[in-house]
Design a protein around this motif. Structure first.
Motif, PDB file in Angstrom:
ATOM      1  N   GLY A  66      43.525  38.253  41.525  1.00 41.10           N
ATOM      2  CA  GLY A  66      42.437  37.852  42.427  1.00 41.10           C
ATOM      3  C   GLY A  66      41.660  39.098  42.954  1.00 41.10           C
ATOM      4  O   GLY A  66      42.443  40.216  43.368  1.00 41.10           O
ATOM      5  N   ASN A  88      37.702  35.553  40.873  1.00 41.69           N
ATOM      6  CA  ASN A  88      36.806  36.216  41.476  1.00 41.69           C
ATOM      7  C   ASN A  88      36.263  35.476  42.762  1.00 41.69           C
ATOM      8  O   ASN A  88      35.880  34.386  42.653  1.00 41.69           O
ATOM      9  CB  ASN A  88      35.554  36.600  40.627  1.00 41.69           C
ATOM     10  CG  ASN A  88      35.765  37.801  39.779  1.00 41.69           C
ATOM     11  OD1 ASN A  88      35.051  37.985  38.541  1.00 41.69           O
ATOM     12  ND2 ASN A  88      36.533  38.848  40.308  1.00 41.69           N
ATOM     13  N   THR A  89      36.613  36.050  43.859  1.00 40.56           N
ATOM     14  CA  THR A  89      36.405  35.419  45.201  1.00 40.56           C
ATOM     15  C   THR A  89      35.077  35.524  45.490  1.00 40.56           C
ATOM     16  O   THR A  89      34.684  34.936  46.720  1.00 40.56           O
ATOM     17  CB  THR A  89      37.532  35.984  46.298  1.00 40.56           C
ATOM     18  OG1 THR A  89      37.098  37.225  46.548  1.00 40.56           O
ATOM     19  CG2 THR A  89      38.798  35.801  45.646  1.00 40.56           C
ATOM     20  N   GLY A  92      35.363  36.508  49.406  1.00 47.02           N
ATOM     21  CA  GLY A  92      36.539  35.889  49.861  1.00 47.02           C
ATOM     22  C   GLY A  92      37.424  37.025  49.847  1.00 47.02           C
ATOM     23  O   GLY A  92      37.954  37.763  48.917  1.00 47.02           O
ATOM     24  N   LEU A  95      43.180  34.995  48.102  1.00 47.18           N
ATOM     25  CA  LEU A  95      43.330  33.754  47.321  1.00 47.18           C
ATOM     26  C   LEU A  95      43.707  32.550  48.023  1.00 47.18           C
ATOM     27  O   LEU A  95      44.459  32.648  49.092  1.00 47.18           O
ATOM     28  CB  LEU A  95      44.350  34.127  46.163  1.00 47.18           C
ATOM     29  CG  LEU A  95      43.909  35.133  45.106  1.00 47.18           C
ATOM     30  CD1 LEU A  95      45.042  35.036  44.137  1.00 47.18           C
ATOM     31  CD2 LEU A  95      42.629  34.643  44.553  1.00 47.18           C
ATOM     32  N   SER A  96      43.171  31.416  47.590  1.00 49.28           N
ATOM     33  CA  SER A  96      43.588  30.088  48.184  1.00 49.28           C
ATOM     34  C   SER A  96      44.465  29.423  47.444  1.00 49.28           C
ATOM     35  O   SER A  96      44.395  29.577  46.248  1.00 49.28           O
ATOM     36  CB  SER A  96      42.266  29.526  48.760  1.00 49.28           C
ATOM     37  OG  SER A  96      41.783  28.896  47.562  1.00 49.28           O
ATOM     38  N   GLN A  99      42.243  27.656  44.666  1.00 50.17           N
ATOM     39  CA  GLN A  99      41.955  28.696  43.517  1.00 50.17           C
ATOM     40  C   GLN A  99      42.953  28.580  42.561  1.00 50.17           C
ATOM     41  O   GLN A  99      42.834  28.900  41.590  1.00 50.17           O
ATOM     42  CB  GLN A  99      41.562  30.055  44.052  1.00 50.17           C
ATOM     43  CG  GLN A  99      40.116  30.081  44.705  1.00 50.17           C
ATOM     44  CD  GLN A  99      39.873  31.373  45.550  1.00 50.17           C
ATOM     45  OE1 GLN A  99      40.796  31.812  46.238  1.00 50.17           O
ATOM     46  NE2 GLN A  99      38.638  31.907  45.498  1.00 50.17           N
ATOM     47  N   ASN A 119      47.192  39.103  44.779  1.00 43.98           N
ATOM     48  CA  ASN A 119      46.326  38.751  45.542  1.00 43.98           C
ATOM     49  C   ASN A 119      45.205  39.789  45.675  1.00 43.98           C
ATOM     50  O   ASN A 119      45.117  40.891  45.437  1.00 43.98           O
ATOM     51  CB  ASN A 119      46.980  38.549  46.909  1.00 43.98           C
ATOM     52  CG  ASN A 119      46.471  37.208  47.717  1.00 43.98           C
ATOM     53  OD1 ASN A 119      45.370  37.179  47.902  1.00 43.98           O
ATOM     54  ND2 ASN A 119      47.319  36.409  48.193  1.00 43.98           N
TER      55      ASN A 119
END
Lengths: 228, 228
Positions: A66, A88-89, A92, A95-96, A99, A119
């Motif tokens: 992440g 790639n967030t 963000g 991480l969720s 995802q 993360n």
């Protein structure tokens, strides 16, 4: 005001529901999953590179990476010899579960012994989100200073394992091991603290033993330990 | 869905409105305000301690400290000889304009030449929030690795000054100055990059000169430079 509180509650519940789905999928696949979090630059990717090099012939591993931007970390992991999948967030900060679920579409969990989730580099936001992991690993490094546990207490309180990296730089910093360990134990009395240098290799063996033991428990179908 | 989008828009506008109020108050008081952000442990507090010791007789300074928990940093600043005001965000991953406005109730801006705002240790969230500062300073340190600018591009793109700290540890790490500077310039071509070690004092003079020059501009009532 009441409306926005309800909205926040609904979002949290959805995230928790997806985390439970992940716990279930990981348990069925009998794969050991660790969620790694730390400040930027504490050495998460370096630790995974070392793990890939030293455990890659013994265990089937993969990494979900992440980052806000770039696939540099995924490339580093691949060069160390194991598969990796970059998320790639954008902006963000963590991480969720959503995802991670989406990333699982890209490979077959049943073919793995160990899945690491690296993360986003951030000691704040990732600590609030369950990704279904069996174990949560928080890294700190000596140049960051010994007071990080009490300044970022949620991350250290919710961790299952602390890695203290860059002990090769100990003499060149003002870091006090005693102070650091005292702060960690104050928040999380029984947690293992693994001291190492991913750069020199010193102490990494203790981490590999910990991964092996956790993997064995997961392979036997052990339920996830209760979370704080 | 539409509802939550409207809600998010309203929240952002409120935050921006408060930031404009801060810009106005800082300009009227002719105080130079810098918002410092970095990973945990890059050396924000150490830089402010050095600044307090070396510039404290020449300029009237204060610090607003942002942390999830503890008032350790505020205590360190006070011991270095200048006033400080601690904001604890609880779980909050950045300082908000509202929190800074509330902190201003505790002292008289008109008596200050320089106000530093030390944000929560986090390279992600603080970058998204304008606190009315004249200048935004992003710190990095050599043990974190040279790739942080491209991995946390918003913070480095929106910065007005980059401090590269812990150059005394350069030889003990894999950090490449050339790579780091290349990444910074790629995101932010003209930004000053000040290399230093707050531990040894090397290079700190360049930072003090930068603070003096910015303070002079603010004292003349110069408008805030346009933000990216």
């Amino acid at each position: 005001m009441a409306k926005s509180i309800r909205l926040a509650k609904r979002v949290i519940t959805e995230s928790d529901r997806l985390a439970v789905e992940l716990v279930d999928r990981f348990r069925k696949a009998r794969v050991f999953v660790a969620n790694l979090m730390s400040s930027p630059g504490s050495g998460k990717t370096s630790l995974l590179e070392e793990t890939a090099r030293r455990l890659g012939k013994e265990l089937r591993m993969a990494v979900i990476e992440g980052d806000l931007a770039t696939d540099r970390d995924a490339q580093r992991i691949r060069r160390a010899g194991i598969p990796s999948y970059q998320i790639n967030t954008g902006g963000g900060c963590h991480l969720s579960a959503r995802q991670v679920l989406d990333a699982l579409e890209q490979f077959d969990l049943a073919t793995l012994d160990v899945l690491f989730i690296e993360n986003v580099g951030n000691l704040v936001c990732p600590a609030e989100f369950d990704l279904g992991e069996r174990r949560r690993v928080v890294l700190a490094s000596t140049p960051e200073g010994d007071d990080k546990p009490i300044k970022y207490p949620v991350a250290f309180h919710k961790a299952d394992c602390v890695v203290l990296n860059k002990i090769d730089l100990l003499a060149a910093t003002n870091f006090s091991r005693e102070a650091f360990l005292g702060y960690v134990r104050g928040l999380n009395p029984k947690i293992p603290v693994l001291e190492m240098s991913c750069r020199t290799g010193e102490g990494v063996q203790g981490w590999l033993d910990w991964v092996r033991a956790e993997r064995e428990a997961a392979a036997k179908g052990a339920a996830r330990p209760p979370k704080r």
